[in-house]
Design an enzyme around this catalytic site. Structure first.
Site, PDB file in Angstrom:
ATOM      1  CD  GLU A 175      -2.806   1.323   2.416  1.00 46.36           C
ATOM      2  OE1 GLU A 175      -2.651   0.541   3.367  1.00 46.36           O
ATOM      3  OE2 GLU A 175      -3.693   2.183   2.381  1.00 46.36           O
ATOM      4  CE  LYS A 217      -6.238  -0.139   1.986  1.00 44.58           C
ATOM      5  NZ  LYS A 217      -6.913  -0.743   3.126  1.00 44.58           N
TER       6      LYS A 217
HETATM    7  P1  13P Z   1      -9.483   4.125   4.666  1.00 43.44           P
HETATM    8  O1  13P Z   1     -10.371   3.443   3.647  1.00 43.44           O
HETATM    9  O2  13P Z   1     -10.232   4.688   5.829  1.00 43.44           O
HETATM   10  O3  13P Z   1      -8.534   5.088   3.999  1.00 43.44           O
HETATM   11  O4  13P Z   1      -8.587   2.991   5.335  1.00 43.44           O
HETATM   12  C1  13P Z   1      -8.041   2.030   4.544  1.00 43.44           C
HETATM   13  C2  13P Z   1      -6.731   1.608   5.062  1.00 43.44           C
HETATM   14  O5  13P Z   1      -6.569   0.485   5.485  1.00 43.44           O
HETATM   15  C3  13P Z   1      -5.612   2.559   5.027  1.00 43.44           C
HETATM   16  O6  13P Z   1      -4.420   1.878   5.268  1.00 43.44           O
END
Ligand code: 13P
Length: 340
Positions: A175, A217
């Protein structure tokens, strides 16, 4: 197909996505503060139980990302959360980074920590039932940001994490989140996101990570939340797809979006607009925290008598995002009743 690839593909099965319920103790406190509920261990447990026991959510939810405290907790009847999720066909996952800390000599930028001892922690989490993991790097947008220094140090750490996950038999969710706070244009967002992704795939490749057993992500490419002119849903879909087509290898089974502070309805509409333009080389799905939980959190308000209403609110968002997986969502569906 390897076990890792099979798990990655199951997490992005048609019509389904991931619930991010991995808020750290600090972040969940902020969420609880917003509804006036004290962040005790029992309240955090009861809230997560409410989400995980929502009947029918498994139609739209393929996996749940847990936090270190949560993966060790149990429902009121004593069933450990990973076992409870498993029994519904929902795959348990775990956040393993230790948070974004100031990057030395880089004013305002961050590096995500947590590599020391990670091999041992991954083995423990796998023993507790986790089948996938998450590590989040963050980048902010300004004239000279994100810097190449920030982009490459975070990419290197993300790849080290991903390689350790695959060694341990866990699917790494990688991510790199470009934050959407600020006044930046959608073009600046596209440039920063492309830069971050390019570096991530160079490092993943060089550190021998098999893309087929990973998920990305990603942030959507938006104009800044305080930008004088905000991009439309169609502009967001177009700009986001252009960036992913340039920078995300087709061997990656899926891109699961974070919501990142968008309203829950915007997050659903954007995902829908991208899927409407499909098919794409990868599944485009969700891994939302706030955009799946916000209405449920509000409906709950910390009161046991509101559990049912909160579960309905969560079910509704899961269902609408499930529809957005195939481009079948329409804003009118926001007003339709959900079964009691
Ligand atoms: P949000 O969808 O609230 O941004 O959180 C997702 C997430 O896991 C961020 O690391």
């Amino acid at each position: 197909m390897s076990d890792l690839e099979a798990t990655a593909r199951a997490l992005v099965a048609e019509g389904k996505g991931i619930l991010a319920a991995d808020e750290s103790t600090g972040t969940i406190k902020k969420r609880f503060d917003s509804i006036g509920v004290e962040s005790t261990e029992e309240n955090r447990r009861a809230y997560r139980e409410l989400l995980f026991t929502t009947e029918g959510a498994e139609e739209f939810i393929s996996g749940v990302i847990l936090y270190d405290e949560t993966i060790r907790q149990s429902s009121a009847d004593g069933t450990p959360f990973p076992k409870l999720l498993d029994s519904k066909g929902i795959i348990p996952g775990i956040k393993v980074d230790l948070g974004a800390k100031p990057l030395a000599l880089a004013d305002g930028e961050t590096i995500t920590e947590g590599l020391d001892g990670l091999r041992e922690r991954l083995a423990e989490y796998r023993g507790l039932g986790a089948r996938f993991a998450k590590w989040r790097a963050t980048y902010s947008i300004a004239d000279d940001r994100p810097s190449e220094y920030c982009v490459w140090t975070n990419a290197h750490a993300l790849a080290r994490y991903a390689a350790l996950c695959q060694e341990a038999g866990l699917v790494p969710i990688v991510e790199p989140e470009v934050l959407m706070d600020g006044e930046h244009t959608i073009e600046q967002s596209a440039k920063a996101t492309g830069r971050a992704l390019q570096a991530v795939y160079v490092e993943l490749h060089d550190q021998r990570v098999d893309y087929r057993g990973t998920l990305l992500k990603a942030n959507m490419v938006l104009s800044g939340y305080d930008a004088p002119k905000r991009a439309s849903v169609e502009e967001v879909a177009e700009a986001s797809l252009e960036v992913y087509y340039r920078h995300v290898p087709a061997a990656v089974p899926g891109i699961v979006f974070l919501s990142g502070g968008q309203s829950d309805e915007d997050a659903t509409a954007h995902l829908n607009a991208m899927n409407k333009r499909g098919p794409h080389p990868w599944q485009l799905s969700f891994s939302y925290g706030r955009a799946l939980q916000a209405p449920a959190l509000k409906a709950w308000g910390g009161k046991p008598e509101n559990v049912r209403a909160a579960q309905q609110a969560y079910y509704r968002r899961a269902k609408l995002n499930g529809a957005a997986r195939t481009g079948m969502y329409a804003p009118e569906m926001e007003r339709e009743a959900v079964p009691a």
